[in-house]
Motif scaffolding. Structure first.
Motif, mmCIF file in Angstrom:
data_model
loop_
_atom_site.group_PDB
_atom_site.id
_atom_site.type_symbol
_atom_site.label_atom_id
_atom_site.label_comp_id
_atom_site.label_asym_id
_atom_site.label_seq_id
_atom_site.Cartn_x
_atom_site.Cartn_y
_atom_site.Cartn_z
ATOM 1 N N GLN A 247 9.092 1.393 2.729
ATOM 2 C CA GLN A 247 8.911 2.830 2.892
ATOM 3 C C GLN A 247 10.134 3.467 3.549
ATOM 4 O O GLN A 247 10.773 2.854 4.405
ATOM 5 C CB GLN A 247 7.658 3.109 3.702
ATOM 6 N N ASP B 271 -0.135 4.288 2.164
ATOM 7 C CA ASP B 271 -1.492 4.804 1.985
ATOM 8 C C ASP B 271 -2.434 3.957 2.841
ATOM 9 O O ASP B 271 -2.890 2.893 2.415
ATOM 10 C CB ASP B 271 -1.879 4.739 0.506
ATOM 11 N N ASP B 272 -2.708 4.413 4.059
ATOM 12 C CA ASP B 272 -3.520 3.627 4.977
ATOM 13 C C ASP B 272 -4.905 3.325 4.428
ATOM 14 O O ASP B 272 -5.434 2.221 4.620
ATOM 15 C CB ASP B 272 -3.658 4.353 6.323
ATOM 16 N N GLU B 273 -5.519 4.307 3.754
ATOM 17 C CA GLU B 273 -6.868 4.075 3.252
ATOM 18 C C GLU B 273 -6.871 2.993 2.178
ATOM 19 O O GLU B 273 -7.758 2.137 2.154
ATOM 20 C CB GLU B 273 -7.463 5.381 2.725
ATOM 21 N N ALA B 274 -5.865 3.003 1.318
ATOM 22 C CA ALA B 274 -5.765 1.946 0.309
ATOM 23 C C ALA B 274 -5.506 0.602 0.972
ATOM 24 O O ALA B 274 -6.073 -0.421 0.579
ATOM 25 C CB ALA B 274 -4.655 2.277 -0.688
ATOM 26 N N PRO C 14 0.809 -1.220 0.000
ATOM 27 C CA PRO C 14 0.000 0.000 0.000
ATOM 28 C C PRO C 14 0.843 1.270 0.000
ATOM 29 O O PRO C 14 0.305 2.368 -0.148
ATOM 30 C CB PRO C 14 -0.816 -0.118 1.287
#
Length: 252
Positions: A49, A14-17, A11
């Motif tokens: 990351q 991108d936490d929402e993804a 991801p």
């Protein structure tokens, strides 16, 4: 027992993804009656990351609360890798949450891989075993599963199932293809090895996520692209096909 395994791209912080992918996988796995879903290593926030220490979260923090909510909604547990903040230290960790949203196991990686991991993370110092629907299960993370003494130690403690988030990259395709199935059959355990696919920064992931049985069979294996594997584990295996190495070993 029915198991699910998620192979997906990182991801990339991108936490929402990340949670959208996990929700879809958990809902599908739950609808098919899976007891738990295994996802990759440091899925939160993403293995490669550049700012892992800044993004790491404490055990029981916001990530865990969101995971617990997803598990309750889906009726399916999860095993997932995450960057754990514990005071001044950061660990490469995995957590198991059951279908009711309760933490049932927590583990910190023993075998950190390469200079980057060793610069970021503190080494774990203990095995983790737990009951999963009547089976003794254990957690390992990526490089851990390539060390036969760790597999033997878990088998000696009664583990019959090892759930292993991983971030195995190219060119090391032999790990999923050869090493994991060999570890499973040599030590009479089932291993679920959940990898990333695609690219993240300067890493190209190998995919090939695999569930290998204790009888030498590959129960299911992904290719190079996103996949959701769902398998039924037999209640018992043919004793004639099970390893007797632990019993037969001659010490010199």
């Amino acid at each position: 027992m029915r198991l699910a395994l998620l192979q997906a791209p990182s991801p990339a912080a991108d936490d929402e993804a990340a949670f959208a992918t996990l929700a879809a996988a958990l809902n599908a796995a739950g609808a098919m009656g899976a007891a738990t879903l295994t996802a990759p290593e440091i899925y939160l926030p993403g293995y490669n990351q550049p700012d892992i220490p800044a993004r790491a979260q404490p055990r029981g923090g916001a990530w865990h609360q969101r995971l617990a909510t997803l598990c309750r909604a889906a009726g399916c547990g999860i095993v997932i890798g995450y960057a754990e903040r514990a005071g001044e230290r950061v660990y490469n960790s995995a957590i198991a949450i059951d279908a009711a949203g309760r933490e049932i196991a927590h583990y910190r990686k023993l075998q950190l891989y390469g200079p980057r991991e060793n610069a970021i993370y503190t080494v774990g110092d203990a095995y983790t075993l737990f009951n999963l629907h009547g089976r003794t299960a254990a957690l390992l993370i990526c490089y851990d599963v390539e060390f036969a003494p760790h597999i033997a130690a878990l088998a000696d403690r009664g583990a019959s199932l090892i759930l292993c988030p991983t971030a195995n990259m190219l060119p090391y395709t032999h790990v999923a293809r050869v090493t994991v199935p060999a570890m499973a059959v040599n030590h009479a355990v089932t291993i679920a090895y959940a990898n990333f696919c695609g690219s993240e920064g300067d890493l190209d992931y190998a995919g090939g996520s695999v569930i290998a049985g204790p009888d030498g069979e590959i129960i299911a294996q992904a290719g190079a692209h996103p996949a959701l594997l769902v398998v039924d584990l037999p209640a018992a295996y043919d004793p004639a096909r099970m390893s007797t190495q632990a019993r037969d070993l001659r010490s010199l």
